[in-house]
Design an enzyme around this catalytic site. Structure first.
Site, PDB file in Angstrom:
ATOM      1  N   LYS A  78       0.897  -0.826  -0.042  1.00 28.89           N
ATOM      2  CA  LYS A  78      -0.018   0.106  -0.034  1.00 28.89           C
ATOM      3  C   LYS A  78       0.999   0.986   0.132  1.00 28.89           C
ATOM      4  O   LYS A  78       2.148   1.470   0.888  1.00 28.89           O
ATOM      5  CB  LYS A  78      -0.150   0.090   1.151  1.00 28.89           C
ATOM      6  CG  LYS A  78      -1.837   1.020   0.884  1.00 28.89           C
ATOM      7  CD  LYS A  78      -2.752   0.800   2.392  1.00 28.89           C
ATOM      8  CE  LYS A  78      -3.753   2.081   2.656  1.00 28.89           C
ATOM      9  NZ  LYS A  78      -5.034   1.365   3.661  1.00 28.89           N
ATOM     10  N   SER A 153     -10.127   1.434   2.290  1.00 31.72           N
ATOM     11  CA  SER A 153      -9.371   2.584   1.752  1.00 31.72           C
ATOM     12  C   SER A 153      -7.612   1.343   0.948  1.00 31.72           C
ATOM     13  O   SER A 153      -6.901   2.053   0.142  1.00 31.72           O
ATOM     14  CB  SER A 153      -8.524   3.081   2.221  1.00 31.72           C
ATOM     15  OG  SER A 153      -7.401   3.282   3.418  1.00 31.72           O
ATOM     16  N   SER A 177     -10.109  -0.519   6.669  1.00 33.40           N
ATOM     17  CA  SER A 177      -8.962  -0.003   5.513  1.00 33.40           C
ATOM     18  C   SER A 177      -8.696  -2.077   4.931  1.00 33.40           C
ATOM     19  O   SER A 177      -8.104  -2.168   4.322  1.00 33.40           O
ATOM     20  CB  SER A 177      -8.411   0.418   5.434  1.00 33.40           C
ATOM     21  OG  SER A 177      -9.092   1.777   4.741  1.00 33.40           O
TER      22      SER A 177
END
Ligand code: GLN
Length: 470
Positions: A78, A153, A177
């Site tokens: 990420k 997310s 997330s």
């Protein structure tokens, strides 16, 4: 090798027995990313040369008979994770060109275990979002149906695993997330106990909520990676010296006699979709048939969780984002996106003199009540079973202009972050072609039991074997 179904367990075996090399594996992933990622938008940066040179090193180690937990295993990271000399944007154009001078602790742990960093994945900017549409670059799409969102997310990391671009997708879970994108993409996601995995070097969203975890195709794979990432770090004072068990060893144990609680507030809410309720109840029935004793429990302050979260989290965000003032991370012509601005304003307001007691301080008290709800419930039962999302993956554009509707996607997941306990999402069925996840919530540092329950369920159902069609 079929990259859409390959697991870490299988890849390790194949690498050790020289069925394929790490270089071949990485090349196959890069080809696949080049062919399919323009449709999905999972990656912001693919580090082709870095990945290939790490793969060569892994092959040399394998040839020498060296074994490490993740030797030769590709990881998609990420873009909140600091990676030395590799562009790190947090999904936000305001730091578009930032290349960190150091690795996050957890990135170093992956590399020491022999993993290969494939690149950096797309996400809602700064982690603010539930759908993957708040990236300042481009939205990410669900590989099961590209007209739907993948969940956020950690959208790009989830898609990277589900679409066969990587074996691990790293994430952060401040309020949803990891679990939401894992559930929307038919993979396994672990939101750790707060403090179990070091936050050092991962760009902060809301420091007292942020947890650092990962997504994989199977429960075994997830437990194996957790053995690498968990544990105290002198650079993060919120990581206690709690020993890290061998999580993979709890897999396969019987569930007989374990007690599971079903929060009545979650199932009675009008907000839960009929299909999601049915699939979740079927999954709970399956766990009962495996020997679990299921009973109703209450988490009485559930109705205040979203309000509490959206006072405390923006308050911490407004403080954390103040460092991006163009001095330390370089100035660009870009400004914060709409969601970041909304949260900075909300948080600054909640913290300002005259409003602090009415908002921040009150929400902090509610946080204690919600934490106590979980503590009391988990004295009676071993785990709590719940849906992850109240709806199946929704359409792109459906909620993006209605922040409140978007925030409500997190209604069953964000109370867990308020309480700081661990929770895992495991695939539990489909609504048509769209994946649904089951949430298993446990006691602080009780991840081992979550893996045990999830793996027993996975063995019986094998939903993960239904890959995306690409
Ligand atoms: N969806 C939640 C939010 O927008 C949580 C995001 C996260 O866990 N990073 O705040």
């Amino acid at each position: 090798m079929n990259l859409l179904t390959l697991t870490i367990k299988e890849a390790r075996r194949a690498l050790q027995s020289k069925e394929f090399s790490a270089v071949e594996l990485v090349r196959a992933y890069i080809d696949r990313i080049q062919t399919h990622d323009s449709k999905l938008g999972a990656f912001l940066t693919v580090d082709e040369s870095g990945a290939l040179s790490q793969a060569k090193r892994a092959d040399a180690q394998i040839a020498k008979g060296i074994t490490k937990k993740l030797l030769g295993i590709p990881v998609a990271c990420k873009d909140l994770y600091s990676t030395r000399a590799v562009r790190t944007t947090a999904g936000a154009k305001i730091i578009d060109t930032y290349k960190p001078p150091y690795n996050a602790t957890v990135v170093d742990r992956y590399l020491e275990a022999g993993a290969i960093l494939m690149g950096k994945t797309n996400e809602d900017a700064w982690g603010h979002g539930s759908s993957g549409e708040n990236s300042d670059y481009f939205p990410t799409r669900n590989p099961y149906d590209t007209t739907h969102v993948p969940g956020g997310s950690s959208s790009g990391s989830a898609v990277a695993v589900a679409a066969g671009f990587s074996l691990v997708g790293t994430g952060t879970d401040t309020g949803s997330s990891i679990r939401l994108p894992a559930s929307f993409c038919n993979i396994v996601g672990m939101k750790p106990t707060y403090g179990r995995v070091p936050r050092y070097g991962v760009i902060s969203m809301a420091s007292s909520f942020d947890t650092i975890g990962h997504m994989t195709r199977t429960v075994y794979d997830n437990a194996l990676v957790y053995e690498v990432t968990a544990g105290a770090d002198p650079r993060d004072a919120t990581t206690p010296q709690v020993p890290v068990p061998m999580y993979t060893e709890s897999l396969g144990k019987s569930l007989k006699g374990l007690r599971a609680g079903i929060p009545k507030e979650y199932f009675r809410s009008n907000g839960i979709d009929k299909g999601v309720r049915e699939v979740t109840m079927t999954a709970i029935g399956k766990l009962e048939s495996l020997g679990m004793r299921v009973e109703e429990i209450s988490l009485p302050h559930t109705e205040y969780a979203m309000a509490c979260y959206y006072v405390l989290v923006p308050s911490e965000i407004s403080s954390n984002l103040s460092r991006y003032d163009g001095v330390r991370f370089g100035a660009t012509r870009d400004t914060f996106g709409a969601e970041a601005k909304r949260r900075i304003m909300l948080g600054t307001h909640a913290l300002s003199a005259g409003y602090y007691d009415a908002f921040y301080h009150k929400a902090a008290k509610v946080r204690t009540l919600i934490k106590q709800d979980f503590e009391k419930a988990l004295e009676k039962v071993d785990v709590i079973l719940a849906p992850v999302s109240p709806t199946p993956p929704f359409k792109l554009g459906e909620k993006v202009n209605d922040p409140l509707a978007m925030y409500l996607s997190d209604i069953f997941v964000c109370p867990v972050n308020i309480a700081g306990v661990p929770a895992l999402s495991v695939p539990c069925g489909f609504a048509g072609i769209l994946p649904i996840g089951l949430q298993i919530i446990g006691k602080q540092f009780g991840e081992q039991l979550l893996y045990q329950v999830a793996s027993a369920y996975e063995n019986e159902t094998e939903w993960y074997k239904k890959p995306a069609i690409l």
